[in-house]
Scaffold this motif. Sequence first.
Motif, PDB file in Angstrom:
ATOM      1  N   THR A  30      -2.747   1.198  -4.452  1.00 21.41           N
ATOM      2  CA  THR A  30      -2.739  -0.174  -3.947  1.00 21.41           C
ATOM      3  C   THR A  30      -2.129  -1.098  -4.988  1.00 21.41           C
ATOM      4  O   THR A  30      -2.605  -1.155  -6.120  1.00 21.41           O
ATOM      5  N   LYS A  34      -4.453   7.215  -2.737  1.00 23.57           N
ATOM      6  CA  LYS A  34      -4.077   5.841  -2.375  1.00 23.57           C
ATOM      7  C   LYS A  34      -3.663   5.081  -3.621  1.00 23.57           C
ATOM      8  O   LYS A  34      -4.320   5.121  -4.649  1.00 23.57           O
ATOM      9  N   ASN A  42       0.861  -1.184   0.000  1.00 26.10           N
ATOM     10  CA  ASN A  42       0.000   0.000   0.000  1.00 26.10           C
ATOM     11  C   ASN A  42       0.895   1.232   0.000  1.00 26.10           C
ATOM     12  O   ASN A  42       1.753   1.384   0.879  1.00 26.10           O
TER      13      ASN A  42
END
Length: 173
Positions: A170, A168, A150
């Motif tokens: 991922t 974010k 992550n």
Amino acid sequence: MFLRKPLVLAACLLVLSSPVWASPAHTYDFGQPAPAAKATRSVEVVMGDMSFTPKAIDIKAGETVRFVLVNKGQLLHEFNLGDAAMHAKHQQEMMKMQQSGMLMPTGMKEMDHGAMAGMDHGMKHDDPNSVLVEPGKTAELTWTFTKATNLEFACNIPGHYQAGMVGKLTVSQ
């Protein structure tokens, strides 16, 4: 004997000031830069003033992604790949650049070496996991992600991350 001490001192100063020894190569446990031709896909990221679109990106481990970065804002922005700790450290570096007058609201200023007395002469924005994009410009960063993790993509220009300019990223198996 008379010349030996000054020569030794000069040699030591040369070694200590040499950028070759002073700056080790950057390595990243989540991957490495790659040529755009190796990309398996492209992802467009639009930079607004204090925002990224999209806010989250999903990638597979082993994938090489070409990020196309479009700055539609009025300010200089950065696209930087890393974890929160890396961003916190980079924010301190960016603060020093801003305080030195090198980092301006809409771009980077070239510094002449005479004006840099007492400053870190190695001060540059050249990390392979990061790119600066001026207002109205487009830039690219291509990266091969080697393992599931992550991460964040962020703008580390002082105050931008804190204002919400972070997304974010991922990386899954």
